[in-house]
Design a protein around this motif. Structure first.
Motif, PDB file in Angstrom:
ATOM      1  N   GLU A 276       0.836  -1.194   0.000  1.00  0.00           N
ATOM      2  CA  GLU A 276       0.000   0.000   0.000  1.00  0.00           C
ATOM      3  C   GLU A 276       0.882   1.259   0.000  1.00  0.00           C
ATOM      4  O   GLU A 276       1.994   1.273   0.529  1.00  0.00           O
ATOM      5  CB  GLU A 276      -0.901   0.006   1.240  1.00  0.00           C
ATOM      6  CG  GLU A 276      -1.896  -1.120   1.300  1.00  0.00           C
ATOM      7  CD  GLU A 276      -3.158  -0.812   0.518  1.00  0.00           C
ATOM      8  OE1 GLU A 276      -3.294   0.331   0.032  1.00  0.00           O
ATOM      9  OE2 GLU A 276      -4.009  -1.711   0.388  1.00  0.00           O
ATOM     10  N   TYR A 277       0.337   2.331  -0.566  1.00  0.00           N
ATOM     11  CA  TYR A 277       1.018   3.618  -0.540  1.00  0.00           C
ATOM     12  C   TYR A 277       0.716   4.321   0.788  1.00  0.00           C
ATOM     13  O   TYR A 277      -0.371   4.183   1.365  1.00  0.00           O
ATOM     14  CB  TYR A 277       0.584   4.486  -1.718  1.00  0.00           C
ATOM     15  CG  TYR A 277       1.181   4.048  -3.029  1.00  0.00           C
ATOM     16  CD1 TYR A 277       2.430   4.503  -3.432  1.00  0.00           C
ATOM     17  CD2 TYR A 277       0.479   3.166  -3.867  1.00  0.00           C
ATOM     18  CE1 TYR A 277       2.980   4.091  -4.638  1.00  0.00           C
ATOM     19  CE2 TYR A 277       1.011   2.757  -5.074  1.00  0.00           C
ATOM     20  CZ  TYR A 277       2.275   3.215  -5.452  1.00  0.00           C
ATOM     21  OH  TYR A 277       2.820   2.805  -6.641  1.00  0.00           O
ATOM     22  N   ILE A 278       1.687   5.101   1.242  1.00  0.00           N
ATOM     23  CA  ILE A 278       1.560   5.801   2.526  1.00  0.00           C
ATOM     24  C   ILE A 278       1.828   7.280   2.284  1.00  0.00           C
ATOM     25  O   ILE A 278       2.816   7.654   1.629  1.00  0.00           O
ATOM     26  CB  ILE A 278       2.554   5.247   3.572  1.00  0.00           C
ATOM     27  CG1 ILE A 278       2.232   3.770   3.857  1.00  0.00           C
ATOM     28  CG2 ILE A 278       2.510   6.070   4.851  1.00  0.00           C
ATOM     29  CD1 ILE A 278       3.243   3.098   4.753  1.00  0.00           C
ATOM     30  N   GLY A 279       0.958   8.132   2.806  1.00  0.00           N
ATOM     31  CA  GLY A 279       1.098   9.565   2.636  1.00  0.00           C
ATOM     32  C   GLY A 279       1.771  10.223   3.830  1.00  0.00           C
ATOM     33  O   GLY A 279       1.750   9.704   4.947  1.00  0.00           O
ATOM     34  N   TYR A 280       2.370  11.403   3.605  1.00  0.00           N
ATOM     35  CA  TYR A 280       3.024  12.155   4.675  1.00  0.00           C
ATOM     36  C   TYR A 280       3.039  13.626   4.280  1.00  0.00           C
ATOM     37  O   TYR A 280       2.718  14.002   3.160  1.00  0.00           O
ATOM     38  CB  TYR A 280       4.449  11.648   4.915  1.00  0.00           C
ATOM     39  CG  TYR A 280       5.422  11.993   3.806  1.00  0.00           C
ATOM     40  CD1 TYR A 280       6.220  13.129   3.886  1.00  0.00           C
ATOM     41  CD2 TYR A 280       5.518  11.204   2.660  1.00  0.00           C
ATOM     42  CE1 TYR A 280       7.100  13.468   2.864  1.00  0.00           C
ATOM     43  CE2 TYR A 280       6.398  11.523   1.639  1.00  0.00           C
ATOM     44  CZ  TYR A 280       7.186  12.664   1.748  1.00  0.00           C
ATOM     45  OH  TYR A 280       8.050  12.989   0.738  1.00  0.00           O
ATOM     46  N   MET A 281       3.463  14.459   5.240  1.00  0.00           N
ATOM     47  CA  MET A 281       3.600  15.887   4.988  1.00  0.00           C
ATOM     48  C   MET A 281       4.901  16.357   5.630  1.00  0.00           C
ATOM     49  O   MET A 281       5.207  15.981   6.769  1.00  0.00           O
ATOM     50  CB  MET A 281       2.411  16.661   5.582  1.00  0.00           C
ATOM     51  CG  MET A 281       2.451  18.177   5.299  1.00  0.00           C
ATOM     52  SD  MET A 281       1.103  19.070   6.106  1.00  0.00           S
ATOM     53  CE  MET A 281      -0.315  18.331   5.332  1.00  0.00           C
ATOM     54  N   GLY A 282       5.657  17.167   4.961  1.00  0.00           N
ATOM     55  CA  GLY A 282       6.873  17.718   5.536  1.00  0.00           C
ATOM     56  C   GLY A 282       8.079  16.844   5.293  1.00  0.00           C
ATOM     57  O   GLY A 282       8.300  16.308   4.206  1.00  0.00           O
ATOM     58  N   ASP A 283       8.878  16.655   6.355  1.00  0.00           N
ATOM     59  CA  ASP A 283      10.158  15.955   6.265  1.00  0.00           C
ATOM     60  C   ASP A 283       9.946  14.445   6.353  1.00  0.00           C
ATOM     61  O   ASP A 283       9.406  13.950   7.337  1.00  0.00           O
ATOM     62  CB  ASP A 283      11.065  16.428   7.411  1.00  0.00           C
ATOM     63  CG  ASP A 283      12.467  15.863   7.294  1.00  0.00           C
ATOM     64  OD1 ASP A 283      12.755  15.215   6.275  1.00  0.00           O
ATOM     65  OD2 ASP A 283      13.266  16.090   8.220  1.00  0.00           O
ATOM     66  N   PRO A 284      10.382  13.675   5.313  1.00  0.00           N
ATOM     67  CA  PRO A 284      10.174  12.219   5.346  1.00  0.00           C
ATOM     68  C   PRO A 284      11.278  11.449   6.063  1.00  0.00           C
ATOM     69  O   PRO A 284      11.274  10.225   6.055  1.00  0.00           O
ATOM     70  CB  PRO A 284      10.165  11.861   3.854  1.00  0.00           C
ATOM     71  CG  PRO A 284      11.121  12.841   3.246  1.00  0.00           C
ATOM     72  CD  PRO A 284      10.970  14.126   4.024  1.00  0.00           C
ATOM     73  N   SER A 285      12.240  12.171   6.704  1.00  0.00           N
ATOM     74  CA  SER A 285      13.393  11.470   7.280  1.00  0.00           C
ATOM     75  C   SER A 285      12.978  10.485   8.364  1.00  0.00           C
ATOM     76  O   SER A 285      13.565   9.406   8.498  1.00  0.00           O
ATOM     77  CB  SER A 285      14.383  12.486   7.850  1.00  0.00           C
ATOM     78  OG  SER A 285      13.751  13.299   8.837  1.00  0.00           O
ATOM     79  N   MET A 286      11.972  10.842   9.152  1.00  0.00           N
ATOM     80  CA  MET A 286      11.536   9.938  10.216  1.00  0.00           C
ATOM     81  C   MET A 286      10.876   8.685   9.661  1.00  0.00           C
ATOM     82  O   MET A 286      10.937   7.615  10.275  1.00  0.00           O
ATOM     83  CB  MET A 286      10.567  10.661  11.161  1.00  0.00           C
ATOM     84  CG  MET A 286      11.203  11.777  11.954  1.00  0.00           C
ATOM     85  SD  MET A 286      10.051  12.513  13.132  1.00  0.00           S
ATOM     86  CE  MET A 286      11.068  13.812  13.822  1.00  0.00           C
ATOM     87  N   LEU A 287      10.236   8.812   8.464  1.00  0.00           N
ATOM     88  CA  LEU A 287       9.577   7.646   7.884  1.00  0.00           C
ATOM     89  C   LEU A 287      10.590   6.614   7.415  1.00  0.00           C
ATOM     90  O   LEU A 287      10.289   5.413   7.365  1.00  0.00           O
ATOM     91  CB  LEU A 287       8.690   8.077   6.718  1.00  0.00           C
ATOM     92  CG  LEU A 287       7.552   9.059   7.063  1.00  0.00           C
ATOM     93  CD1 LEU A 287       6.768   9.404   5.813  1.00  0.00           C
ATOM     94  CD2 LEU A 287       6.638   8.467   8.115  1.00  0.00           C
TER      95      LEU A 287
END
Length: 927
Positions: free
Chosen positions: A699-710
C-alpha cells in the motif's frame, strides 16, 4: 647576775621563733599561690583600630573576669596577650610569629578577618598550635585543609543556604552575586550558587569587585549590571566595600522600586555605629543574621558591656547591644579557659607577669624566624580539648562539629529607615518563615523605593530591547501557525502555537517584550527547512522560535527546548467502515463463543440437578423417559423468560432454582444491553490496524513535511507520497492506493488529531508507531527562559488542548477499532461458580440422605463378587425410580385426590384417577 643574763637570751630566742614562723608562713603562702595562679598564655590578634576589634577585646576581657570569678578554684589562669594586626595580612602574620616565638603562647585567638586567618592558620599547622577564630567565616578556611584551625563562628556556607532559600521564597529565578576579590569574598559564592541552582534557578553573571576599587570602578560595574535585566543582587564583601557599593547603587538609581538587595551578615553587625548616609543607603535592604535567643544572662551582660564600652571609648557612638561577633568572642574566651583547665598545662611564670589582659603593640619580628618555629608539645591535646568543650554560652549552645560552630537559625532583617526590623527566620526545619518554630508568613517587607510589593526580579524592558521570535510558515495545517494579520493582537501571525506562547508569557511573574518575525523570503515563502530555522537561533539571528517545531536529539545539540506543549509521538490515520447491523447473526455477537457454550452447559446441568432432586417427589418430573427428558430441557431453558410451569417441591430444588434464576437475570440483562449497543452505536472499524500489513500489501503511505523519520520505519521510498494540506490527505485516503491515493497517512499526533476533528467519522487514528518528543519552543543554549517557560507550560496544559480543538466539532473517541466488545466468560465466572457450587452441594446432600435411607440395601449381601455389586446398584436405581411415599409433597397430593373422590361420590358421580398408589398409602394410615 644569772637572772640578768637569762632575760636577753629569752628575748633572742623569742624573736628568732617569730622570724622562723613568718618565713614558714610566707613560704607556705608562696607555694599555695604558685599552685593556684599558674598562667596559660594565649595570644590574641585583632585589628585594634576597628569597631569589631575593640568590642571583641572588651568581651574576651569580660569573659576572663566572669569565668574565674565563677571558677575561683581552677589551677590555671588564661593570660591573653594581645597584638594589633593593623588591618594588614603581613602584620597579622608577623604578630603570630612573635606570639609563637617570643611569647611562647599555647594558642592564638584570631586573627579578625578571613584573609589574615588563611596565612596564620598555616603557621598554626606548622607549629601545631591551635588557631581559634570567632570572625573568620570564609568556607575556604576548612579544618580538612588546616586541621589546627578552629572556627568558633558560623561558616558563610550556612548563610548561603539561608539566602538561597530567601531568594526562592520570593519567587525570583535569577540573582547576581557581587563579591570582593579576596578569599573572604570568593569563598562563599560557590556555596551560594550551588544552593540556588539546586532547584534550576540561574546565576547569569558573577560580579567580582576589587577590594581597593575606586568609586569610578564601582559605578562602571553597577551600570553594567543595570543593563542585564536581573534585579536581585546579593552583596558579600567587607563592611567598607559594602557600604561604598550601596552608596554608589543609590547614585546609579539602583535603589529604586523594582530592585532587591540582600547583604550577607557582617555589615548589620555594626549597624548601630554606621553613619547616617550609609544607613540611608541601606533602606529596603534585606540581610540575614545568626539568631541569638534572648535570656536574663544576655540582658545582664549587654548592660555591663554597654557600660564598659562607654568607659573605654567615651567618644564613640553609644551602642545598646553587642554584636554576634562580640558574643562569639566572649564564648571563645570562655571555651579556651575550659580547655586550658582540662589540659592542665600551666606556665611556671606567676600570673602577675605578664598581665592577663596585656595588649601590646606588635613588634617588628623578623619573618626569618619562621623556619625556627618548634612544635607545641601540647597543641594536639589542647585542640582535642577545645573541640570537646560544650556549654550554654551567651550566644547560644557552644558545640563544635568538624572544627566549627554548629549551624543555627538565622534572623531575616529588613532595614527600614534607621532601624533594622526582624521580619522572619530561616531554619533547616521550616525554611523561610515568620515564626521560629512553625511555618508562618513573613512580616511585611519594605523594599527599595518604599515599595511594599516584592520586586519581580527581572526587567527585560531594560534598554528597550525585544526578543526576536522566529516563526515558521508551513503550508497545510494553518491551525498551528498562520501568516495573517490579527486585528485583536495587532500581529501578523496567529494560530495555536502563537496563542500558547502568548498565554505562557503572560503567566510569567515579569514582563518580557517580544516580537514575532516570520521566517520568509521576498516571495512570502518559508526560507528553508525547520532545521534551518532552528539553526538561526544558534547563530543568534533569533532569540527563540515559536511554532510546530518537533523536539529532536540532533536539534538539541545546539539549542534548548522547552517541555513539549502537545502530545508526543507519530501515529497512522486510516479510513474506517461501519459494520452496524450488517450481519444476520449479529444477535450472537454480544457473547463470545466460550460464554455461549458455558451458558448452554449450565442450562443442561441445572435441569439435570432439578430432575434428580424432584424425580421421587414430584409427578411433573415422572413419566416416560422421553417425557422426562423433555421436562429437563424445557424447565431449564424456560427460565430464560421465566415461563417454567412445573412447581418444585423440594427445599434443595428451590435453593438451586433461586440461585439459577438470579444468574439468568444477570445474563439476560447484560446480553440485552450489549445487543442494544451493537445495533444502535456506530461500529467503526479501521480498514487496517498494522503498519506492517500496509507494507506487506504494497500500500502507498502519505506524509507531509520531512520524510526522514519515515525512513526509520523501513518504508520503501517508492511507496511514499507527499501532500501539502489536510484536504489533500482526505482526497488521497478516499481514493485508496488502487485509485492513485494512499492506504494510510503517517504524521505526528497533533496534526492527525486536527485532521480527524475536521473529518469526523471518516477516519481513525491507529496506535503510536514511532516515538517523538512533541512540539517545543526553541531557545539558545543556557537561556533563562527555558525553565521558566517549561514550568508555565505545565501549569496551562489544560487550557492548551481546549485552544487547539475549540472550533472543531466534537468527535466520538476513536482509538483503533471503535467497537462494542463482546461479553466474555471472564465477566461472569463468579456467577457460574456460585450456581455450580450450589447445585453440586444440593446433589451431595440429596445423595447422602438417599443412601442413608437405603443403607439396608448396601448391607444385605455379603458376596464379594462383581454380580452382587451390580445387583445392589440395580436395586438402588430402582429405589430411586420409585416414588418416595414418605414425602410430604406426595402425601399432600394423595389427600387432595381422596377429598376430590369423596366429593364426587357424594354427588353420585364417579371419579377416576391415575394415582392408584394413593389408596394403599391412605389405607395404611399415612397422613
Amino acid at each position: 647576775m644569772r637572772g640578768v643574763i637569762s632575760r636577753p637570751v629569752f628575748f633572742f630566742f623569742f624573736f628568732c621563733s617569730l622570724l622562723l614562723l613568718a618565713l614558714s608562713y610566707g613560704a607556705m603562702a608562696d607555694g599555695k599561690e604558685n599552685r593556684t595562679t599558674l598562667a596559660f598564655r594565649v595570644g590574641v590578634i585583632l585589628d585594634n583600630e576597628t569597631w569589631v576589634g575593640n568590642v571583641s577585646w572588651a568581651c574576651m576581657s569580660m569573659a576572663m573576669d566572669d569565668f574565674y570569678s565563677t571558677h575561683p578554684n581552677y589551677t590555671t589562669r588564661v593570660a591573653l596577650i594581645g597584638k594589633d594586626s593593623k588591618e594588614d595580612v603581613v602584620s597579622a602574620a608577623a604578630a603570630a610569629v612573635e606570639l609563637l616565638w617570643n611569647d611562647k603562647v599555647q594558642a592564638i585567638i584570631g586573627p579578625q578577618t578571613s584573609v589574615q586567618a588563611k596565612f596564620v592558620a598555616e603557621l598554626g599547622n606548622k607549629s601545631q598550635t591551635p588557631i581559634i577564630s570567632f570572625s573568620a567565616t570564609s568556607p575556604f578556611l576548612a579544618s580538612s585543609r588546616t586541621p589546627y584551625f578552629v572556627r568558633t563562628a558560623l561558616s558563610d556556607s550556612s548563610q548561603a543556604q539561608a539566602i538561597a532559600a530567601l531568594v526562592r521564597f520570593f519567587g525570583w529565578r535569577q540573582l547576581i552575586p557581587i563579591f570582593e576579590d579576596t578569599d573572604y569574598g570568593t569563598g562563599m559564592i560557590p556555596y551560594l550558587v550551588d544552593a540556588f541552582q539546586a532547584t534550576d534557578e540561574r546565576v547569569p553573571y558573577r560580579s567580582m569587585v576589587p577590594l581597593m576599587a575606586n568609586d569610578d570602578q564601582i559605578l562602571r560595574e553597577l551600570y553594567s549590571l543595570k543593563t542585564m535585566g536581573t534585579r536581585v543582587f546579593v552583596v558579600h564583601a567587607s563592611d567598607a566595600l559594602t557600604t561604598r557599593l550601596l552608596l554608589k547603587a543609590r547614585e546609579a538609581d539602583m535603589m529604586q522600586e523594582g530592585y532587591a538587595w540582600i547583604v550577607t551578615y557582617g555589615l548589620t553587625d555594626r549597624f548601630g555605629v554606621l553613619d547616617a548616609s550609609a544607613i540611608d543607603a541601606m533602606h529596603g535592604v534585606l540581610t540575614v543574621k545568626p539568631y541569638v535567643m534572648g535570656s536574663a544572662r544576655n540582658g545582664e551582660f549587654s548592660t555591663r558591656w554597654s557600660e564598659r564600652l562607654r568607659r573605654d571609648h567615651p567618644t564613640d557612638k553609644p551602642v545598646q547591644h553587642p554584636s554576634v561577633y562580640a558574643l562569639w568572642a566572649y564564648d571563645t574566651a570562655w571555651a579556651m579557659a575550659l580547655a586550658a583547665e582540662s589540659v592542665a598545662l600551666a606556665s611556671r611564670t606567676p600570673s602577675t607577669s605578664p598581665s592577663p589582659y596585656l595588649n601590646t603593640a606588635a613588634n617588628n619580628s623578623s619573618l626569618t624566624e619562621l623556619k625556627k618555629l618548634e612544635f607545641s608539645p601540647n597543641g594536639h591535646r589542647l585542640l582535642e580539648s577545645m573541640q570537646d568543650v560544650k556549654f550554654d554560652g551567651i550566644s547560644g549552645k557552644f558545640e563544635l562539629k568538624d572544627g566549627q560552630l554548629e549551624s543555627s537559625p538565622f534572623e531575616i532583617i529588613n532595614v527600614v529607615g534607621s532601624a533594622a526590623k526582624r521580619v522572619g527566620f530561616w531554619t533547616t526545619e521550616h525554611g523561610v518563615s515568620g515564626d521560629l518554630n512553625s511555618k508562618a508568613n513573613l512580616e511585611s517587607v519594605v523594599w527599595p523605593g518604599n515599595a511594599l510589593a516584592a520586586p519581580k526580579g527581572i526587567d527585560w524592558e531594560t534598554g528597550g530591547k525585544k526578543l526576536r521570535i522566529g516563526v515558521p510558515l508551513k503550508k497545510g495545517f494553518s491551525e498551528f501557525v498562520n501568516r495573517e494579520w490579527n486585528p485583536l493582537t495587532r500581529r501578523n501571525v496567529s494560530g495555536f502555537c502563537i496563542e500558547v506562547f502568548d498565554l505562557v508569557m503572560a503567566s510569567l511573574p515579569y514582563d518580557v517584550p517580544y516580537e514575532y518575525i516570520p521566517y520568509e523570503d521576498n516571495n512570502g515563502e518559508m526560507k528553508g527547512s525547520y532545521s534551518d530555522l532552528v539553526y538561526e537561533v544558534y547563530l543568534q539571528n533569533f532569540d527563540a522560535v515559536v511554532g510546530d517545531v518537533t523536539i529532536t536529539p540532533n536539534r538539541s545539540l545546539y539549542v534548548d527546548f522547552s517541555v513539549p506543549f502537545t502530545e508526543v509521538g507519530m501515529s497512522m490515520v486510516v479510513p474506517v467502515k461501519d459494520d452496524r447491523g450488517r450481519s444476520a447473526w449479529i444477535f450472537l455477537k454480544p457473547l463470545t463463543t466460550e460464554l455461549w457454550l458455558a451458558i448452554g452447559a449450565f442450562f443442561i446441568f441445572t435441569g439435570l440437578v432439578v430432575w434428580v432432586l424432584e424425580h421421587r417427589v414430584n409427578d411433573s418430573f415422572r413419566g416416560p423417559p422421553l417425557h422426562q427428558l423433555g421436562t429437563i430441557f424445557f424447565f431449564s431453558f424456560s427460565t430464560l423468560v421465566f415461563a417454567h410451569k412445573e412447581k418444585v417441591t423440594s427445599n434443595l430444588t428451590r435453593v438451586v432454582v433461586i440461585i439459577w434464576v438470579f444468574v439468568v437475570l444477570i445474563l439476560t440483562s447484560s446480553y440485552t444491553a450489549s445487543l442494544t449497543s451493537m445495533l444502535t452505536v456506530q461500529q467503526l472499524h479501521p480498514t487496517v490496524t498494522n503498519l506492517h500489513d500496509l507494507i506487506r500489501n504494497g500500500e502507498y503511505i502519505g506524509y507531509m513535511g520531512d520524510p526522514s523519520m519515515l525512513h526509520l520505519l523501513n518504508i520503501d521510498k517508492s511507496k511514499l507520497r507527499r501532500y501539502e494540506s489536510p484536504d489533500e490527505y482526505d482526497d488521497a485516503l478516499s481514493k485508496g492506493s488502487a485509485k492513485g491515493g494512499v492506504g494510510a497517512i503517517i504524521d505526528e499526533i497533533p496534526y492527525i488529531k486536527v485532521f480527524i476533528s475536521k473529518y469526523c467519522g471518516k477516519y481513525t487514528m491507529v496506535g503510536n508507531i514511532y516515538r517523538t518528543e512533541g512540539f517545543g519552543f526553541v531557545f539558545h543554549k543556557g537561556s533563562p527562559f527555558v525553565p521558566e517557560i517549561s514550568r508555565a507550560i505545565l501549569k496551562v496544559t489544560a487550557d492548551v488542548e481546549k485552544k487547539l480543538y475549540r472550533n472543531r466539532t466534537t468527535c466520538p473517541e476513536q482509538n483503533g477499532a471503535a467497537t462494542s466488545d463482546s461479553l466474555t466468560f471472564n465477566c461472569f465466572w463468579g456467577l457460574f461458580l456460585i450456581t455450580g457450587t450450589t447445585s453440586v452441594l444440593a446433589l451431595f446432600l440429596f445423595s447422602a440422605f438417599f443412601l442413608y435411607e437405603h443403607r439396608h440395601m448396601l448391607s444385605t449381601s455379603t458376596d464379594s463378587d462383581g454380580s452382587s455389586v451390580w445387583q445392589r446398584f440395580v436395586l438402588m436405581v430402582k429405589s430411586f425410580d420409585r416414588k418416595d411415599h414418605s414425602s410430604y409433597a406426595l402425601r399432600r397430593s394423595c389427600l387432595k385426590v381422596e377429598e376430590m373422590k369423596a366429593a364426587h361420590e357424594h354427588s353420585g358421580r364417579s371419579y377416576a384417577t391415575s394415582n392408584s398408589h394413593c389408596t394403599s398409602d391412605l389405607s395404611s394410615g399415612s397422613p
